[in-house]
Structures are given as structure tokens and as C-alpha cells.
Design a protein around this motif. Structure first.
Motif, PDB file in Angstrom:
ATOM      1  N   THR A 197     -17.619  -8.268 167.149  1.00  0.00           N
ATOM      2  CA  THR A 197     -18.095  -7.171 168.000  1.00  0.00           C
ATOM      3  C   THR A 197     -17.436  -5.865 167.559  1.00  0.00           C
ATOM      4  O   THR A 197     -16.230  -5.815 167.325  1.00  0.00           O
ATOM      5  N   LYS A 198     -18.216  -4.818 167.444  1.00  0.00           N
ATOM      6  CA  LYS A 198     -17.710  -3.515 166.991  1.00  0.00           C
ATOM      7  C   LYS A 198     -17.022  -2.780 168.132  1.00  0.00           C
ATOM      8  O   LYS A 198     -17.380  -2.939 169.300  1.00  0.00           O
ATOM      9  N   MET A 199     -16.035  -1.967 167.781  1.00  0.00           N
ATOM     10  CA  MET A 199     -15.298  -1.192 168.784  1.00  0.00           C
ATOM     11  C   MET A 199     -16.230  -0.273 169.575  1.00  0.00           C
ATOM     12  O   MET A 199     -16.016  -0.050 170.762  1.00  0.00           O
ATOM     13  N   ALA A 200     -17.264   0.252 168.945  1.00  0.00           N
ATOM     14  CA  ALA A 200     -18.215   1.123 169.654  1.00  0.00           C
ATOM     15  C   ALA A 200     -18.892   0.341 170.780  1.00  0.00           C
ATOM     16  O   ALA A 200     -19.101   0.873 171.875  1.00  0.00           O
ATOM     17  N   ASP A 201     -19.216  -0.924 170.538  1.00  0.00           N
ATOM     18  CA  ASP A 201     -19.824  -1.765 171.577  1.00  0.00           C
ATOM     19  C   ASP A 201     -18.822  -2.051 172.696  1.00  0.00           C
ATOM     20  O   ASP A 201     -19.175  -2.070 173.869  1.00  0.00           O
ATOM     21  N   ILE A 202     -17.561  -2.274 172.322  1.00  0.00           N
ATOM     22  CA  ILE A 202     -16.525  -2.532 173.326  1.00  0.00           C
ATOM     23  C   ILE A 202     -16.325  -1.297 174.199  1.00  0.00           C
ATOM     24  O   ILE A 202     -16.185  -1.398 175.418  1.00  0.00           O
ATOM     25  N   ALA A 203     -16.346  -0.111 173.594  1.00  0.00           N
ATOM     26  CA  ALA A 203     -16.186   1.133 174.368  1.00  0.00           C
ATOM     27  C   ALA A 203     -17.331   1.297 175.361  1.00  0.00           C
ATOM     28  O   ALA A 203     -17.108   1.677 176.516  1.00  0.00           O
ATOM     29  N   ARG A 204     -18.548   0.997 174.939  1.00  0.00           N
ATOM     30  CA  ARG A 204     -19.699   1.090 175.851  1.00  0.00           C
ATOM     31  C   ARG A 204     -19.579   0.055 176.971  1.00  0.00           C
ATOM     32  O   ARG A 204     -19.909   0.324 178.122  1.00  0.00           O
ATOM     33  N   LEU A 205     -19.085  -1.140 176.630  1.00  0.00           N
ATOM     34  CA  LEU A 205     -18.881  -2.185 177.632  1.00  0.00           C
ATOM     35  C   LEU A 205     -17.831  -1.747 178.647  1.00  0.00           C
ATOM     36  O   LEU A 205     -17.992  -1.952 179.846  1.00  0.00           O
ATOM     37  N   GLN A 206     -16.755  -1.116 178.182  1.00  0.00           N
ATOM     38  CA  GLN A 206     -15.726  -0.620 179.088  1.00  0.00           C
ATOM     39  C   GLN A 206     -16.298   0.397 180.068  1.00  0.00           C
ATOM     40  O   GLN A 206     -15.995   0.360 181.251  1.00  0.00           O
TER      41      GLN A 206
END
Length: 79
Positions: free
Chosen positions: A22-31
């Protein structure tokens, strides 16, 4: 379908388990999504105490019947 597990405790900790790669950009959006659900009107100062623990999902999960102290057969290792 890729899925993430989100666990929120009363102690203010959020555990995110994301699929491998999972990309950090996806994790940021999830957060951002999680924060909007936890406290939709919270200001930045109110949300500064929320702790995120991010990890990759485990591939081999064993569910255990606590009454019998035995693995449940449908789980990855219990098969």
C-alpha cells in the motif's frame, strides 16, 4: 478488492492494517477518512492526540476458540 482493517480503541489509538504494498498516499487518504469518522468537526488541536499505528496485514492468521483452546479450522493455519 483490497481492504484495510481499522480498529479504534477508547484510549484514542487507531490501528490501521493495510495490504502489503500500500502506498503512503493511500494511507494518508485513509487517515483523513478515519479522522472524519472519529471526530467530523474536530479542530486540528483536538485531533493532535490521536495515535495511528500502521502496519501491513498479516498473511497467516489463526483464529482460536478460547473455550476449547484450539485453532478454528477455517483459518489459514488451522486448515
Amino acid at each position: 478488492m483490497r481492504t484495510a482493517e481499522v480498529h479504534y480503541g477508547t484510549d484514542g489509538h487507531v490501528d490501521l492494517a493495510v495490504p502489503k504494498g500500500t502506498k503512503m498516499a493511500d494511507i494518508a487518504r485513509l487517515q483523513e477518512l478515519v479522522i472524519s469518522k472519529i471526530n467530523p468537526r474536530g479542530c486540528q488541536a483536538c485531533l493532535s492526540g490521536v495515535h495511528f499505528n500502521i502496519r501491513e496485514q498479516l498473511e497467516h492468521v489463526v483464529k482460536v476458540d478460547l473455550d476449547k483452546m484450539a485453532p478454528i479450522k477455517e483459518t489459514a493455519i488451522g486448515r
